[in-house]
Structure formats: structure tokens, C-alpha cells
Design an enzyme around this catalytic site. Structure first.
Site, PDB file in Angstrom:
ATOM      1  N   CYS A 160       0.828  -1.204   0.000  1.00 23.82           N
ATOM      2  CA  CYS A 160       0.000   0.000   0.000  1.00 23.82           C
ATOM      3  C   CYS A 160       0.869   1.264   0.000  1.00 23.82           C
ATOM      4  O   CYS A 160       1.413   1.630  -1.028  1.00 23.82           O
ATOM      5  CB  CYS A 160      -0.998  -0.037   1.149  1.00 23.82           C
ATOM      6  SG  CYS A 160      -2.381   1.103   0.929  1.00 23.82           S
ATOM      7  N   HIS A 220      -3.296  -5.140   1.518  1.00 25.23           N
ATOM      8  CA  HIS A 220      -2.623  -5.405   2.794  1.00 25.23           C
ATOM      9  C   HIS A 220      -2.599  -6.902   3.117  1.00 25.23           C
ATOM     10  O   HIS A 220      -3.484  -7.391   3.826  1.00 25.23           O
ATOM     11  CB  HIS A 220      -3.344  -4.664   3.929  1.00 25.23           C
ATOM     12  CG  HIS A 220      -3.208  -3.187   3.867  1.00 25.23           C
ATOM     13  ND1 HIS A 220      -2.198  -2.514   4.510  1.00 25.23           N
ATOM     14  CD2 HIS A 220      -3.954  -2.258   3.227  1.00 25.23           C
ATOM     15  CE1 HIS A 220      -2.334  -1.219   4.276  1.00 25.23           C
ATOM     16  NE2 HIS A 220      -3.380  -1.039   3.495  1.00 25.23           N
ATOM     17  N   GLU A 235      -0.780  -8.325   5.187  1.00 21.10           N
ATOM     18  CA  GLU A 235      -0.520  -8.451   6.629  1.00 21.10           C
ATOM     19  C   GLU A 235      -1.801  -8.395   7.462  1.00 21.10           C
ATOM     20  O   GLU A 235      -1.776  -8.693   8.653  1.00 21.10           O
ATOM     21  CB  GLU A 235       0.471  -7.375   7.087  1.00 21.10           C
ATOM     22  CG  GLU A 235      -0.080  -5.971   7.220  1.00 21.10           C
ATOM     23  CD  GLU A 235      -0.205  -5.183   5.923  1.00 21.10           C
ATOM     24  OE1 GLU A 235      -0.486  -3.974   5.997  1.00 21.10           O
ATOM     25  OE2 GLU A 235      -0.031  -5.766   4.821  1.00 21.10           O
TER      26      GLU A 235
END
Length: 192
Positions: free
Chosen positions: A82, A172, A174
């Protein structure tokens, strides 16, 4: 193996959690001295999501921009998610200057709109398979250079790419429980 995570702002703790699940040690990098102290022990660097303008400003104020840019330019593996993607882009539409500017991509900031326009989907990612993707006001890659490999698209928009040892996503990874992209990055680090 140890991976550095730029920890100035954004989702750095979430990346550390993903690496921990893979049995990979990580270190949070918060200033130039910290980066210089750990650089020789690192196998790669993660640039997390967050606010790219704020992170870029902090990188300049902390004198971290040029040393990290030199490391990346010399082949040091980096994974930008991002805002991290925006930091690596050679060109950012509607912005005069880039940050690291090491990856031959043109990026449009906040292409997926406001926070309320955030969404989740699943799509195929070359070399990884079908993965979950969480977009939060994410950028899109509007064009890529000849040496950039497009890894994933969503609605005909480029959302993941790789150029040499630079890996980027506009989403994302994560923020999911899927470790595939972090494993992919670790594999890049192993052969670098």
C-alpha cells in the site's frame, strides 16, 4: 534470516506478526542509527501500509531516505504494501516528486477512494496462487516498465508487481491470515 520493517507509521506490527508465524526474526527500524546498526544483518526490508506522505516526510526528516534508497538500488530486497508501494514508485500521479523512486511503475494514490470504499476480495497472484486481498484506500499501479512483472490484477487494475528484488502490493496481506506473499518475499530474500 532477519527482516527489517520500517516502523515510522502504519501497519508494521502486523508484518512482524506474519514473519513470526513463518519463524523469521524481524527488527523495527525507526531512525537512521537503527537502520545503520542492523543493515548488515538484514536479508530484506518491508515498507508497510500507512500514509505515504507522512512516511515520506519522516524518512526525509530522519535522514533515512537516501541510505535506504541506495540499499534498494543496489539490489537489497524490499516488499512494499500500500503506502510502501507508493514509496517505491518512480512516478506518483498528481504529485511532483517521488520518494525512493526505485521501481519502474506509475502509481495513482487512493485510487480505491475513501476509507468507506475499502473492500476485501480474493484473486490469483502469479507464483503464489489465489489469495485474500484487503484494500484500504489502496493505490493502483497505472503502468509498469518493461522489466516489471505484473503478479495480480483486480477489475483490470494492477494490484501486485515485482521488479527484480522489489515486490509491491496495493492491498494489505498483513491484515489476513494468509502467509503466501510473505513466504514469496522470503524466497526473494533467500536468493538475493
Amino acid at each position: 534470516m532477519k527482516i527489517g520493517i520500517l516502523a515510522l507509521q502504519g501497519a508494521f506490527a502486523e508484518h512482524a506478526r506474519m514473519l513470526e508465524k513463518l519463524g523469521i526474526e524481524s527488527v523495527e527500524l525507526r531512525n537512521l542509527k537503527n537502520f545503520q546498526q542492523h543493515y548488515s544483518d538484514l536479508s530484506g526490508l518491508i515498507l508497510p501500509g500507512g500514509e505515504s506522505t507522512a512516511i515520506g516526510k519522516l524518512l526525509r526528516e530522519l535522514y533515512m531516505l537516501e541510505p535506504i534508497k541506495q540499499a534498494i538500488s543496489s539490489g537489497f530486497p524490499v516488499f512494499g504494501t500500500c503506502a510502501g508501494l507508493i514509496l517505491l514508485a518512480k512516478e506518483i500521479t498528481s504529485q511532483k516528486e517521488s520518494h525512493f523512486g526505485t521501481m519502474d511503475i506509475v502509481v495513482e494514490r487512493n485510487a480505491y477512494g475513501r476509507q468507506l470504499g475499502s473492500f476485501y476480495t480474493e484473486a490469483d497472484c502469479k507464483g503464489v496462487g489465489k489469495i485474500p486481498m484487503t484494500f484500504i484506500r489502496g493505490p493502483i499501479i497505472s503502468s509498469v516498465g518493461k522489466k516489471v512483472n505484473i503478479l495480480a490484477t483486480v477489475n483490470n487494475k494492477i494490484v501486485a508487481a515485482q521488479e527484480k528484488n522489489m515486490l509491491v502490493t496495493s492491498f494489505h496481506p498483513e491484515l489476513t491470515n494468509n502467509l503466501s506473499l510473505h513466504k514469496y518475499f522470503i524466497d526473494i530474500c533467500k536468493v538475493a
